[in-house]
Design a protein around this motif. Structure first.
Motif, PDB file in Angstrom:
ATOM      1  N   SER A   1       0.828  -1.210   0.000  1.00  0.00           N
ATOM      2  CA  SER A   1       0.000   0.000   0.000  1.00  0.00           C
ATOM      3  C   SER A   1       0.856   1.252   0.000  1.00  0.00           C
ATOM      4  N   GLY A   2       2.011   1.206   0.678  1.00  0.00           N
ATOM      5  CA  GLY A   2       2.897   2.353   0.698  1.00  0.00           C
ATOM      6  C   GLY A   2       3.390   2.727  -0.691  1.00  0.00           C
ATOM      7  N   VAL A   3       3.779   1.726  -1.468  1.00  0.00           N
ATOM      8  CA  VAL A   3       4.213   1.979  -2.837  1.00  0.00           C
ATOM      9  C   VAL A   3       3.038   2.481  -3.673  1.00  0.00           C
ATOM     10  N   ALA A   4       1.880   1.887  -3.466  1.00  0.00           N
ATOM     11  CA  ALA A   4       0.696   2.304  -4.219  1.00  0.00           C
ATOM     12  C   ALA A   4       0.349   3.758  -3.949  1.00  0.00           C
ATOM     13  N   LEU A   5       0.383   4.164  -2.692  1.00  0.00           N
ATOM     14  CA  LEU A   5       0.097   5.560  -2.347  1.00  0.00           C
ATOM     15  C   LEU A   5       1.084   6.506  -3.023  1.00  0.00           C
ATOM     16  N   ALA A   6       2.331   6.064  -3.153  1.00  0.00           N
ATOM     17  CA  ALA A   6       3.364   6.921  -3.738  1.00  0.00           C
ATOM     18  C   ALA A   6       3.205   7.082  -5.245  1.00  0.00           C
ATOM     19  N   ILE A   7       2.730   6.062  -5.934  1.00  0.00           N
ATOM     20  CA  ILE A   7       2.642   6.159  -7.395  1.00  0.00           C
ATOM     21  C   ILE A   7       1.292   6.704  -7.869  1.00  0.00           C
ATOM     22  N   GLN A   8       0.329   6.821  -6.967  1.00  0.00           N
ATOM     23  CA  GLN A   8      -0.963   7.371  -7.388  1.00  0.00           C
ATOM     24  C   GLN A   8      -0.852   8.757  -8.013  1.00  0.00           C
ATOM     25  N   PRO A   9      -0.088   9.691  -7.435  1.00  0.00           N
ATOM     26  CA  PRO A   9       0.034  11.007  -8.086  1.00  0.00           C
ATOM     27  C   PRO A   9       0.655  10.936  -9.473  1.00  0.00           C
ATOM     28  N   ILE A  10       1.559   9.991  -9.688  1.00  0.00           N
ATOM     29  CA  ILE A  10       2.179   9.809 -11.003  1.00  0.00           C
ATOM     30  C   ILE A  10       1.133   9.373 -12.009  1.00  0.00           C
ATOM     31  N   SER A  11       0.313   8.418 -11.605  1.00  0.00           N
ATOM     32  CA  SER A  11      -0.779   7.957 -12.452  1.00  0.00           C
ATOM     33  C   SER A  11      -1.739   9.087 -12.778  1.00  0.00           C
ATOM     34  N   GLU A  12      -2.088   9.867 -11.762  1.00  0.00           N
ATOM     35  CA  GLU A  12      -3.068  10.945 -11.935  1.00  0.00           C
ATOM     36  C   GLU A  12      -2.547  12.032 -12.876  1.00  0.00           C
ATOM     37  N   ARG A  13      -1.296  12.459 -12.652  1.00  0.00           N
ATOM     38  CA  ARG A  13      -0.729  13.531 -13.476  1.00  0.00           C
ATOM     39  C   ARG A  13      -0.599  13.113 -14.938  1.00  0.00           C
ATOM     40  N   SER A  14      -0.226  11.859 -15.158  1.00  0.00           N
ATOM     41  CA  SER A  14       0.022  11.383 -16.513  1.00  0.00           C
ATOM     42  C   SER A  14      -1.235  10.854 -17.193  1.00  0.00           C
ATOM     43  N   GLN A  15      -2.329  10.774 -16.443  1.00  0.00           N
ATOM     44  CA  GLN A  15      -3.595  10.232 -16.952  1.00  0.00           C
ATOM     45  C   GLN A  15      -3.412   8.800 -17.457  1.00  0.00           C
ATOM     46  N   VAL A  16      -2.642   8.042 -16.695  1.00  0.00           N
ATOM     47  CA  VAL A  16      -2.443   6.612 -16.958  1.00  0.00           C
ATOM     48  C   VAL A  16      -3.127   5.854 -15.824  1.00  0.00           C
ATOM     49  N   PRO A  17      -4.176   5.079 -16.108  1.00  0.00           N
ATOM     50  CA  PRO A  17      -4.895   4.373 -15.041  1.00  0.00           C
ATOM     51  C   PRO A  17      -3.995   3.442 -14.234  1.00  0.00           C
ATOM     52  N   PHE A  18      -4.266   3.396 -12.939  1.00  0.00           N
ATOM     53  CA  PHE A  18      -3.560   2.526 -12.000  1.00  0.00           C
ATOM     54  C   PHE A  18      -4.574   1.526 -11.453  1.00  0.00           C
ATOM     55  N   MET A  19      -4.390   0.245 -11.778  1.00  0.00           N
ATOM     56  CA  MET A  19      -5.257  -0.819 -11.298  1.00  0.00           C
ATOM     57  C   MET A  19      -4.542  -1.556 -10.168  1.00  0.00           C
ATOM     58  N   ILE A  20      -5.089  -1.488  -8.966  1.00  0.00           N
ATOM     59  CA  ILE A  20      -4.469  -2.111  -7.809  1.00  0.00           C
ATOM     60  C   ILE A  20      -4.705  -3.615  -7.852  1.00  0.00           C
ATOM     61  N   THR A  21      -3.627  -4.377  -7.966  1.00  0.00           N
ATOM     62  CA  THR A  21      -3.744  -5.834  -7.884  1.00  0.00           C
ATOM     63  C   THR A  21      -3.771  -6.287  -6.429  1.00  0.00           C
ATOM     64  N   ALA A  22      -3.030  -5.582  -5.576  1.00  0.00           N
ATOM     65  CA  ALA A  22      -3.021  -5.862  -4.143  1.00  0.00           C
ATOM     66  C   ALA A  22      -2.520  -4.635  -3.407  1.00  0.00           C
ATOM     67  N   GLY A  23      -3.294  -4.193  -2.450  1.00  0.00           N
ATOM     68  CA  GLY A  23      -2.999  -3.019  -1.657  1.00  0.00           C
ATOM     69  C   GLY A  23      -4.281  -2.656  -0.934  1.00  0.00           C
ATOM     70  N   ALA A  24      -4.345  -2.915   0.376  1.00  0.00           N
ATOM     71  CA  ALA A  24      -5.632  -2.904   1.073  1.00  0.00           C
ATOM     72  C   ALA A  24      -5.885  -1.671   1.934  1.00  0.00           C
ATOM     73  N   ASP A  25      -4.993  -0.692   1.929  1.00  0.00           N
ATOM     74  CA  ASP A  25      -5.210   0.504   2.730  1.00  0.00           C
ATOM     75  C   ASP A  25      -6.443   1.246   2.212  1.00  0.00           C
ATOM     76  N   PRO A  26      -7.430   1.536   3.073  1.00  0.00           N
ATOM     77  CA  PRO A  26      -8.633   2.255   2.615  1.00  0.00           C
ATOM     78  C   PRO A  26      -8.315   3.604   1.981  1.00  0.00           C
ATOM     79  N   GLU A  27      -7.204   4.221   2.389  1.00  0.00           N
ATOM     80  CA  GLU A  27      -6.854   5.540   1.895  1.00  0.00           C
ATOM     81  C   GLU A  27      -6.660   5.554   0.380  1.00  0.00           C
ATOM     82  N   LEU A  28      -6.317   4.414  -0.197  1.00  0.00           N
ATOM     83  CA  LEU A  28      -6.033   4.357  -1.629  1.00  0.00           C
ATOM     84  C   LEU A  28      -7.223   4.772  -2.484  1.00  0.00           C
TER      85      LEU A  28
END
Length: 402
Positions: free
Chosen positions: A107-134
Motif C-alpha cells: 500500500s505504501g508503494v501504491a500511495l506513492a505512485i498514485q500522483p504519477i498515475s493521476e498527473r500522466s492520466q495513466v490508469p492505475f489498477m491495484i492488484t493488491a494493496g488494502a489501505d482504505p486511503e487508496l
C-alpha cells in the motif's frame, strides 16, 4: 532495474505505445509493478504471474479486437517493496508508453505512485494493496477490485457472528495483536467501532514494532485479557513467531483469525503444519466455485507447475479488467480508457461477489466480499459466507487451551 516485456511468452524488447486508432499495427503496453525481491517477493511474483497468464490468454484469443487485434505486451518491473524505487519505476513506465499500471502489493508503494498515475492520466489498477486511503483520496485514475481492510473487518465480524450462532458458543471478547502499520491500526479502529453493534467488545489492542522478532510480552498481554477470539494482523514471518509464542505460553483462545495476515501463505502451514490447523484468515480472496477460477487455475498450473494463490488470482483478474476496458474503449487514450474502466460491468470473473464487477465514483468495487478461510490439513478453505464456502467452519478450535 528489471525490465521484462511479455507478449504471450517471456521476451525482452522495446515497444512503441499501442495504437490509438484501431489499426492494430503496433502493440499495447501494460505495466506490471510488483515486488519480485525483498520481503514480499513471493506475493509479488504470484501477482505478476497472474497478470502474465491474463495477457497470454487475451493474446491467444486474438488480442484486442476493437484495435485491429493489437497484441498486449507486458513491461515488468521489480519495485522491491520500496517507495522511492516504485515511484521511479512508475515514472519510467509512463515514459515508456504503458497505457495502465498494475500493482503494487504494498500500500505504501501504491500511495506513492498514485500522483504519477493521476498527473500522466495513466490508469492505475491495484492488484493488491488494502489501505482504505487508496480509494479515499478523490483520485480519478485509481481502481481497486478487491476489498480494502475495512471491508475485511466487516467480513471478519460477519464470520464471527455466523460461526458463533452456528455453534451456540457465544463470542463476546475480542483482542487484536498487530504490527505497527497504518493499515493494521485502521483495523483496530474499525474493530473498536463496529464490534459493539455485533454484541462483541474489543478488550485489548497490543501493538508490536514492524521489525519485532520476539512477541513474548505482547502475547502475555493478550493472554491476560482472556479473549474468546484473537485477531492477528501481521506479515508471514511475524505471524509464524506469534503462533509459536502462543504455543510456548500454552495460550490459544476459542478462535484465532487473521485480518490481512500471513496465514494463507503456503509457507505458514509448511512451517507449522500442526499449530496452523483451524486458524482463520479474512482478506481478499477468490470464488473457488467460479468457472473463471477453474479456467485460470488450469492455465496457471500448466505454465508454472504450481497452484495459484489469491495473489495470482488478483493479478489475473485485475489485468482482465484493464483489457476488457481496452476492448470497450477501442483506444489507448488515457482519459478514454479511464472512462471505460469507470463504466466496467464485468460479469465473468473469479471474485467472491454476487453480480458483476463495477466501480464506484471512488474507484472501489464495493460489492466484493472478504470471505473467511480456515486451514484444514494445511490448505485454506472458505468456510464463510455460505454462498462461497467449500466446507463448514470449525469452531471452537479443538486446539484451544481455554
Amino acid at each position: 532495474m528489471l525490465a521484462v516485456v511479455v507478449a504471450g511468452s517471456l521476451l525482452v524488447s522495446g515497444c512503441a505505445p499501442g495504437p490509438a486508432d484501431g489499426s492494430g499495427e503496433e502493440t499495447i503496453k501494460l505495466g506490471s509493478l510488483h515486488p519480485l525481491s525483498g520481503g514480499l517477493e513471493f506475493e509479488g511474483t504470484e501477482a505478476n504471474q497472474g497478470v502474465m497468464v491474463a495477457v497470454d490468454e487475451v493474446n491467444a484469443a486474438g488480442g484486442i479486437a476493437s484495435m485491429g487485434g493489437a497484441k498486449v505486451e507486458l513491461l515488468v518491473e521489480d519495485n522491491g517493496g520500496d517507495v522511492d524505487r516504485g515511484s521511479l519505476m512508475a515514472t519510467g513506465m509512463v515514459e515508456d508508453g504503458v497505457v495502465a499500471i498494475l500493482g503494487t502489493m504494498s500500500s505504501g508503494v501504491a500511495l506513492a505512485i498514485q500522483p504519477i498515475s493521476e498527473r500522466s492520466q495513466v490508469p492505475f489498477m491495484i492488484t493488491a494493496g488494502a489501505d482504505p486511503e487508496l480509494t479515499n483520496r478523490g483520485l480519478k485514475y485509481t481502481f481497486r477490485a478487491h476489498p480494502d481492510v475495512g471491508m475485511s473487518v466487516d467480513g471478519a465480524i460477519a464470520a464471527l457472528k455466523g460461526i458463533s450462532a452456528a455453534s451456540s458458543t457465544p463470542i463476546q471478547r475480542v483482542a487484536h495483536l498487530k504490527l505497527d502499520i497504518s493499515a493494521y491500526t485502521a483495523v483496530s479502529e474499525l474493530l473498536e467501532k463496529k464490534l459493539p453493534d455485533a454484541d462483541m467488545d474489543l478488550v485489548s489492542v497490543v501493538t508490536a514494532p514492524l521489525d519485532a522478532t520476539d512477541f513474548s510480552t505482547q502475547v502475555t498481554q493478550i493472554k491476560q485479557s482472556k479473549p474468546d477470539v484473537l485477531v492477528i494482523s501481521a506479515l508471514l514471518a511475524q505471524s509464524l513467531e506469534i503462533v509459536k509464542t502462543m504455543n510456548a505460553q500454552e495460550f490459544r483462545p476459542d478462535f484465532t483469525v487473521g485480518i490481512a495476515a500471513g496465514f494463507t501463505h503456503p509457507g505458514f502451514s509448511k512451517a507449522l503444519p500442526e499449530l496452523g490447523e483451524n486458524i482463520g484468515d479474512v482478506t481478499y480472496w477468490y470464488n473457488a466455485r467460479s468457472d473463471v477460477w477453474t479456467k485460470f487455475k488450469a492455465e496457471y498450473v500448466e505454465r508454472f507447475s504450481t497452484v495459484p494463490t489469491t495473489h495470482a488470482a488478483q493479478g489475473y483478474q485485475s489485468a482482465m479488467i484493464v483489457m476488457d476496458a481496452l476492448e470497450r474503449a477501442g483506444t489507448t487514450d488515457g482519459p478514454a480508457l479511464r472512462q471505460a474502466l469507470a463504466n466496467t460491468s464485468l460479469e465473468d470473473h473469479l471474485l467472491p461477489q454476487e453480480g458483476p464487477i463495477e466501480f464506484g465514483e471512488d474507484g472501489q468495487n464495493h460489492d466484493v466480499q472478504s470471505p473467511m478461510t480456515q486451514l484444514f490439513t494445511g490448505l485454506p478453505e472458505i468456510t464463510f459466507p455460505a454462498e462461497f464456502a467449500a466446507t463448514d467452519s470449525l469452531f471452537p478450535d479443538p486446539l484451544a487451551t481455554q
